[in-house]
Structures are given as C-alpha cells and as structure tokens.
Design a protein around this motif. Sequence first.
Motif, PDB file in Angstrom:
ATOM      1  N   SER A 160       0.882  -1.127   0.002  1.00 20.21           N
ATOM      2  CA  SER A 160       0.036  -0.032   0.117  1.00 20.21           C
ATOM      3  C   SER A 160       0.877   1.203  -0.004  1.00 20.21           C
ATOM      4  O   SER A 160       0.453   2.314  -0.278  1.00 20.21           O
ATOM      5  CB  SER A 160      -1.127  -0.097   1.331  1.00 20.21           C
ATOM      6  OG  SER A 160      -0.140   0.183   2.260  1.00 20.21           O
ATOM      7  N   GLY A 275      -7.539  -5.243   1.388  1.00 19.54           N
ATOM      8  CA  GLY A 275      -8.171  -4.704   0.294  1.00 19.54           C
ATOM      9  C   GLY A 275      -8.303  -3.348   0.688  1.00 19.54           C
ATOM     10  O   GLY A 275      -8.385  -2.357  -0.129  1.00 19.54           O
ATOM     11  N   ARG A 276      -8.918  -2.997   2.144  1.00 22.30           N
ATOM     12  CA  ARG A 276      -9.026  -1.897   2.415  1.00 22.30           C
ATOM     13  C   ARG A 276      -7.770  -0.825   2.407  1.00 22.30           C
ATOM     14  O   ARG A 276      -7.721   0.233   2.085  1.00 22.30           O
ATOM     15  CB  ARG A 276      -9.584  -1.729   3.926  1.00 22.30           C
ATOM     16  CG  ARG A 276     -10.980  -1.920   4.050  1.00 22.30           C
ATOM     17  CD  ARG A 276     -11.467  -1.835   5.220  1.00 22.30           C
ATOM     18  NE  ARG A 276     -12.583  -2.634   5.592  1.00 22.30           N
ATOM     19  CZ  ARG A 276     -13.951  -2.188   5.643  1.00 22.30           C
ATOM     20  NH1 ARG A 276     -13.983  -0.823   5.668  1.00 22.30           N
ATOM     21  NH2 ARG A 276     -14.937  -2.790   5.560  1.00 22.30           N
ATOM     22  N   GLY A 279      -6.724   0.137  -0.712  1.00 21.71           N
ATOM     23  CA  GLY A 279      -7.545   1.089  -1.486  1.00 21.71           C
ATOM     24  C   GLY A 279      -8.399   0.617  -2.310  1.00 21.71           C
ATOM     25  O   GLY A 279      -9.085   1.179  -3.173  1.00 21.71           O
ATOM     26  N   ASP A 280      -8.534  -0.762  -2.467  1.00 24.48           N
ATOM     27  CA  ASP A 280      -9.634  -1.594  -3.520  1.00 24.48           C
ATOM     28  C   ASP A 280      -9.880  -2.769  -2.712  1.00 24.48           C
ATOM     29  O   ASP A 280      -9.325  -3.737  -2.716  1.00 24.48           O
ATOM     30  CB  ASP A 280      -8.919  -1.846  -4.478  1.00 24.48           C
ATOM     31  CG  ASP A 280      -9.733  -2.258  -5.627  1.00 24.48           C
ATOM     32  OD1 ASP A 280     -10.977  -2.659  -5.072  1.00 24.48           O
ATOM     33  OD2 ASP A 280      -9.319  -2.741  -6.693  1.00 24.48           O
ATOM     34  N   GLU A 281     -11.109  -2.748  -2.161  1.00 30.27           N
ATOM     35  CA  GLU A 281     -11.492  -4.071  -1.296  1.00 30.27           C
ATOM     36  C   GLU A 281     -12.107  -5.255  -2.252  1.00 30.27           C
ATOM     37  O   GLU A 281     -11.697  -6.186  -1.781  1.00 30.27           O
ATOM     38  CB  GLU A 281     -12.914  -3.554  -0.769  1.00 30.27           C
ATOM     39  CG  GLU A 281     -12.974  -3.031   0.638  1.00 30.27           C
ATOM     40  CD  GLU A 281     -14.018  -2.830   1.700  1.00 30.27           C
ATOM     41  OE1 GLU A 281     -14.569  -3.877   1.652  1.00 30.27           O
ATOM     42  OE2 GLU A 281     -14.794  -1.906   1.830  1.00 30.27           O
ATOM     43  N   ARG A 282     -11.927  -4.985  -3.472  1.00 29.96           N
ATOM     44  CA  ARG A 282     -12.258  -5.942  -4.488  1.00 29.96           C
ATOM     45  C   ARG A 282     -10.788  -7.067  -4.415  1.00 29.96           C
ATOM     46  O   ARG A 282     -11.071  -8.261  -4.776  1.00 29.96           O
ATOM     47  CB  ARG A 282     -12.506  -5.586  -5.905  1.00 29.96           C
ATOM     48  CG  ARG A 282     -13.915  -4.957  -6.002  1.00 29.96           C
ATOM     49  CD  ARG A 282     -13.952  -4.581  -7.491  1.00 29.96           C
ATOM     50  NE  ARG A 282     -12.957  -3.675  -7.681  1.00 29.96           N
ATOM     51  CZ  ARG A 282     -12.809  -3.012  -8.869  1.00 29.96           C
ATOM     52  NH1 ARG A 282     -13.739  -3.240  -9.722  1.00 29.96           N
ATOM     53  NH2 ARG A 282     -11.729  -2.239  -9.098  1.00 29.96           N
ATOM     54  N   GLN A 283      -9.636  -6.311  -4.296  1.00 31.48           N
ATOM     55  CA  GLN A 283      -8.646  -7.028  -4.146  1.00 31.48           C
ATOM     56  C   GLN A 283      -8.534  -8.173  -3.154  1.00 31.48           C
ATOM     57  O   GLN A 283      -7.954  -9.349  -3.371  1.00 31.48           O
ATOM     58  CB  GLN A 283      -7.141  -6.173  -4.189  1.00 31.48           C
ATOM     59  CG  GLN A 283      -7.130  -5.170  -5.291  1.00 31.48           C
ATOM     60  CD  GLN A 283      -6.920  -5.624  -6.485  1.00 31.48           C
ATOM     61  OE1 GLN A 283      -6.331  -7.002  -6.778  1.00 31.48           O
ATOM     62  NE2 GLN A 283      -7.002  -4.755  -7.663  1.00 31.48           N
ATOM     63  N   LEU A 408      -0.757  -4.412  -8.085  1.00 29.39           N
ATOM     64  CA  LEU A 408      -1.238  -3.068  -7.539  1.00 29.39           C
ATOM     65  C   LEU A 408      -0.570  -1.861  -7.719  1.00 29.39           C
ATOM     66  O   LEU A 408       0.143  -1.041  -6.656  1.00 29.39           O
ATOM     67  CB  LEU A 408      -1.597  -3.591  -6.033  1.00 29.39           C
ATOM     68  CG  LEU A 408      -2.214  -4.648  -5.535  1.00 29.39           C
ATOM     69  CD1 LEU A 408      -2.125  -4.978  -4.061  1.00 29.39           C
ATOM     70  CD2 LEU A 408      -3.933  -4.227  -6.084  1.00 29.39           C
ATOM     71  N   HIS A 526      -8.697  -8.374  -9.868  1.00 29.59           N
ATOM     72  CA  HIS A 526      -9.988  -8.521  -8.709  1.00 29.59           C
ATOM     73  C   HIS A 526     -11.015  -9.462  -9.510  1.00 29.59           C
ATOM     74  O   HIS A 526     -12.174  -9.456  -8.908  1.00 29.59           O
ATOM     75  CB  HIS A 526     -10.555  -7.074  -8.604  1.00 29.59           C
ATOM     76  CG  HIS A 526     -10.794  -6.311  -9.637  1.00 29.59           C
ATOM     77  ND1 HIS A 526     -11.761  -6.576 -10.742  1.00 29.59           N
ATOM     78  CD2 HIS A 526     -10.166  -5.188 -10.351  1.00 29.59           C
ATOM     79  CE1 HIS A 526     -11.811  -5.711 -11.549  1.00 29.59           C
ATOM     80  NE2 HIS A 526     -10.768  -4.796 -11.223  1.00 29.59           N
TER      81      HIS A 526
END
Lengths: 571, 201
Positions: A160, A275-276, A279-283, A408, A526
């Motif tokens: 991240s 995911g959070r 920055g992309d919970e779908r990951q 990512l 994702h």
Amino acid sequence: MTTNGWIQIALFCAVVLALVKPLGFYMTRVFGGERTLLSPVLGPVERGLYRVAGLDARQEQTWLGYAGALVVFHVLGFLLLYAILRLQALLPLNPAGQGEVAPDLAFNTSTSFITNTNWQSYGGETTLSYLSQMLGLTHQNFLSAATGIAVAVAMIRGFSRASSRTLGSFWVDVTRATLYVLLPLCVVYALFLVWQGIPQTLGASVDATTLEGAKQSIALGPVASQVAIKMLGTNGGGFFNANAAHPFENPTALSNFVQMVSIFAIGAALTNVFGRMVGDERQGWAILAAMGVLFVAGVAVTYWAEAQGSSVLNGLGLTGGNMEGKETRFGIATSALFAVITTAASCGAVNAMHDSFTALGGLIPLINMQLGEVIVGGVGAGLYGMLIFVLIAIFVAGLMVGRTPEYLGKKIEAKEVKMAMLGILCLPLMMLGFTAVAAVLPAGLAGPANAGPHGFSEILYAYTSAAANNGSAFGGLTANTLFYNSTLGIAMLVGRFFVKIPALAIAGSLAAKKTVPASAGTFPTHGGLFVGLLVGVVLIIGGLTFFPSLALGPVVEHLAGAAGQTFGTGG
Amino acid sequence: MLTQLRPALVLMVALTAITGLAYPLAVTGIAGAVFPAKAAGSFIERNGQVVGSSLIGQNFTSAGYFHGRPSATTAADPADATKTVPAPYNASNSAGSNLGPTSAALSERVKGDLDTLKAENPGAAVPVDLVTTSGSGLDPDISPEAALFQVPRVAKARSLPEDRVRALVTSRIEGRTLGVLGEPRVNVLALNLALDDLSHP
C-alpha cells in the motif's frame, strides 16, 4: 452425506463471510492507529506500555529492523517458555504434582508454541501444570498469533505504500494485535465457552465414583481461557491430549460450530484489511475467493470420503460411514469440516482423530498443509503466504504475455520473485527431506503405530504439520522421542522463519518502489481470471511437488483398502 | 539489536502478565461467579456423592446399564510404569485409538465387537458408533439408534417391559442444536441415572 451435513457446511461459510467486513473494518482502524470503540479503555494501557518500553509509537522500522525485532521477541519467548517448562515442578499452581519437562520435550514444545505450530508431543493433562498451561502456553498462543498478524500487516503496508523505507513498528503492531484484537475477543469467547460447559478452575482433578462403583479421576483446569485463544489465534495446542475432541474442550454442537468459525474469522477478515489498505476492497475479495474455491473443494472430498467409510470395515457389514475416532455429538459432517478448516488454517486443533480418517479423507488435510496453509491460513500467516503465491501467479502471467509483471501498481522484479520462491521452497525441503530421513532411520521407523502405507503417512503428516506450523497429527506416531522432538522442532523453526523473513524482505522492497499507474495493458487482479490463475498456481506448485509422497501414502492405502487388504497384526 | 532489547523485554514481561496471568485469572473469577457449576466441571451428585460429570463418559459393562462407545484410553501398567494397559474412559488421559483405515488391529476389534453385539440382539443392524472408539475416548453420548439397540438387553436384565425402557430412551434423545447443528444423541450417564430411578439394578 446428508442434507443436514451440507446445511451446516453452508451455514459455516455464511457466518465466516458475514464477519469479514466488520472485523476487517475494525482491524484496519486498529493497525492504522485510529481510534476504536475500545480506545478509551485500552489506550492508556497501550501508552503506558510504550512509555516503560522507551518506545515512540510513531517511530517506524525498515524491513530489517522489523525482522530483527521479530527474531529478538521470539528468542525471548522461547527462553521464557523453556524455563517455565523445565522448572514447573518448583513453580506454583501444580495441583497434580507434574514433574519437570524433559529437555527435548521442552525444546519441542517451546519451539512449537513460539512458531504458532502447537504440535503436541506433550500430553496436556499428563505432562503440564496449570501454570505451564497459563503462563507458558496461553501467553505464547497470544504472542505467536499477534506476530503472525503483525507480519501480515507489515506486508500489506509493503503493497500500500510507495517510495517508503519503513513498514511500521513491530512492537506497536504486536501490542495492538494483542490488546485490541485478540484479548477482548478472547474474554467474551472464553465466557461463552464456559457457558457451553468448558471448565475454568484452578482446582485439582476430581475423583468420581461411577454408577458401577469404579473410581474415575477427571482432569480439570483453566481450560476455557486457553481454548478461546487456541482457536482464535489458530494455535491449536490442546489443554488435553485429545484436543477439541475432548468433551471438556468442545462440549456441544454449538461450541463446535463457534470454534470452527473462530479458526477462520481473523484470517478471512485480514483479506479485507488488505483490500482496504491498498484502497480497493475487491482485491481482498479476489484473494478470499481463491481461498474459498480450494476450501469448498477440500470439504466436499473429505466429507464424501468419511461418509463413505472405510472399505475394510464396510466389508464387515458396517454401514453409516467412518466413526472411528469421531465424537457422537459432532458426527461425520462437522468432523470432516473441522478437519479441513483446521488444516486450511494453521490451527491444528482436532475434534476427531485424523489418523483414523479414511485414506482419502486424510489426504485433504495433508494437501492443505502442503500447499502452505494459504486457504485462509493461520492468522496473518495465511495472508502473507497467499500473497507470496500471488506474486508467483503474477510472475507466471507476466511470462506468458511477455510483459513486466505488476501487482497493485508495483513492478514485480527478480528480487521479489526470488524471495517468494525461497518462502515456497523451504516447505517441501523440510516436509519431504525429513520424511525421507525418518523413513530409513531406525529412530524414525520406531515412530509409526500403524503398519504399511499408513505408517508412512503418519511420518509424512508429522513433518508436513510441523513445517507448515499446523500442529495437528496422525496421532498414532510416537513423537515424544529425542529424534522426533528435535527434527520436528527444526522443521517448525525453518517453516516459520524462512517464510516470515522473506515475506518481510518482499514487503520492504515493494514499499520502496514507486507506484505505476494502471494502463490498458495491466492485468486486472480482482476478477475471475485472476482467481482462476491463482488457484491454478497454488495447486500446480503444491500438487506437483508433493504428488509422489502422497502416492506412496494415502493413495496406495486407498487402493489397498479397496482391495480389502489390511496391514499389521491384530490385537 | 541492542536497542531492540528494552522494548522486547518490557513487552514480553508485560504481555505475559496480561495474557498469561490477568486474562486466565479474570476469566476464572468471572466464570466461577456466573457459571459456577459449569466452570467446576459439570459434576453430578447422587446421595451426596460425585458420580461423574455430565460431559464425560464413563465405563459401563453390566447388562443392566446402557453402554457407551468403546474407548481407547489407557493407563500406566501398575506392574511396569513404562508400559500402558487399556483403561476405558480414563478421564485423566484422553486419547483415540489412532488406528488407520487399513489397520488389521482395527478390523479384528470391530469384527469381535460386531459378533458380540449381533449375538445380543440378533436381527438388528449394529449401529456404527457401538463398534468404533471416539476421538477422546470419553464420548458421553451414543446415537439414538445405539441406545435403542440395547433396549432388549437392558430390559431383560432389569426385568422391565421393553416398552417402558424404550419410552425412557426416546424421552432422553437430544435433537440437533437449533435444529441444525451436530447430530441427535443420548447422554449415557443421564440415561442410566434415569434408569436407576425407574428400577434399582
């Protein structure tokens, strides 16, 4: 197989999924250093600890500093636990008068608990005092779980962050994982378990006079507090020898259900934290989906095999599936489900004896561990293990299309892939190498209780479980010997640190990189295609490496059993 | 590394005290106050004497009692402490048989038990849990089928009509928790205590 069995399996999956988001939200705030519901109570305790420790909570560490702190903390934990076990005869809270633990067993048990393996060479009620269980084992259950979570969080920060030298502070992450995540959940959970019937007492064992007039001496202890963390922290070391099959560790169908959920709860929620934080919970959901596919497939095979029962016993006219080593209150469905959960995660608690599973029913737990316990996995360990596989999957995809792999926004280069392979290769080296040695040395061959291919499976299972830091066993193996205590101890250490430290190295290297913006050529990570690729990579790397050993053990045994062959002499 | 030593020592000691002492002792205190009987081990008393724990199975061998499942627990051999001898339902050394699916010892044990049970109740199918050992060796329960299977023997030994014994068993069947969890079962000790209330052995 029964409809009710499948309903229980579906219900389990639904409850775990429902917990992912709320727990993920909470843990993201905890490790982000933000205020949570518990901050008013725990904040002063946390700050007090830092003050005495001379820590500045904002001071972060490089990956090397983080790894160094991790090693120092484990060494201290080992020394403390080893000392408690060796000296337990002189220490208080020992109503049964247990003697000192022998040096090789104390080494094995200390290693086992600092590495979150919780292999049971010890027999809880026959070896350990209450103080050893509480101060020694319960506390390491917390700390080994907290360090697993800490490493996972550090690795997430590697993904991240951009152009950063540091990964966070090991001391802060461990303290927060213990105080804010594990401890509050455990207090509530332990009381629930007492309500279900698990004892929590410092009193000595009780002698009952049975209805037929015999004396039955019933072992007791502060069981509930240890069972709570053993499940939630995916430790798995039993208070009693029979672990979660013992009615005092797992008295009801409800306690069993909640225990299964608690093994997966934190590990599954960490995918959401991932995911959070990126920055992309779908990951996070994509990674959980890959885990879910492997998990459901494993449950289906084990449940089917156990419901079919063993060919040999069915040949005697027995129907109703394989109940040897299983408890009536759990039945076949939740015994099979528990076995898959406990080996998918690095828990290793058992509510039925895996040694007595059918050949194919016992094959799935073995495979789960050989894959490196990345199907949800141990708290923290599962996520960083799976992220290592993600890098390999991305690398393979990059090779296929001839493009520098990215994940990512981070370019995956030679250093990351080398470290990932180091983390992956140390497991087969330990699992297969030691099995090969034990299968030819007299000291190794003295271990198995069963003859024929099942005896080989017992040895293979032991080293697989140790290197994967699982701790469950084909319990017939006599493992409390100098040979097994030492070699299993080495396998546990290598399996823990040669995955953790490469994981931190990868994180350090990734954190230092710039983030490249996604372009039209970026492989989306994702969607279903990525999930399929990840499942494929996990299975191919795991499957091909271990297939020959599985063929020699469970596969041969299945075929021999189907032909009605038995091994060893009766009686 | 030396700069790491102070935080390592302080956190190790403090977290040990919190998780290894304060936490279990606090849970012990609260549990003892809120669920005293369960925290102590769910013991059952009859005429002022502890006869067992409702959660722990015990060994029944006489014809007038319902029997639990076979148990693989052992105890130290009184003659030679380095060896073990079978000691069914030894509640201070829980264990399963750990016999694998192709074990000749398992197959012979099951065959022997099947023969005994078939002779006792000819014509009825032998429930699988009556010839298999449990994981803990302390399983307090048997399946409803396994309890009903034993009704003729128990009724005969106690000179009771089979219907009365069967009705007692039926009244003691516990269903699945919340209708879905676990399997239906009968607690053997509770059933035998109720049986003793019905007629003395």
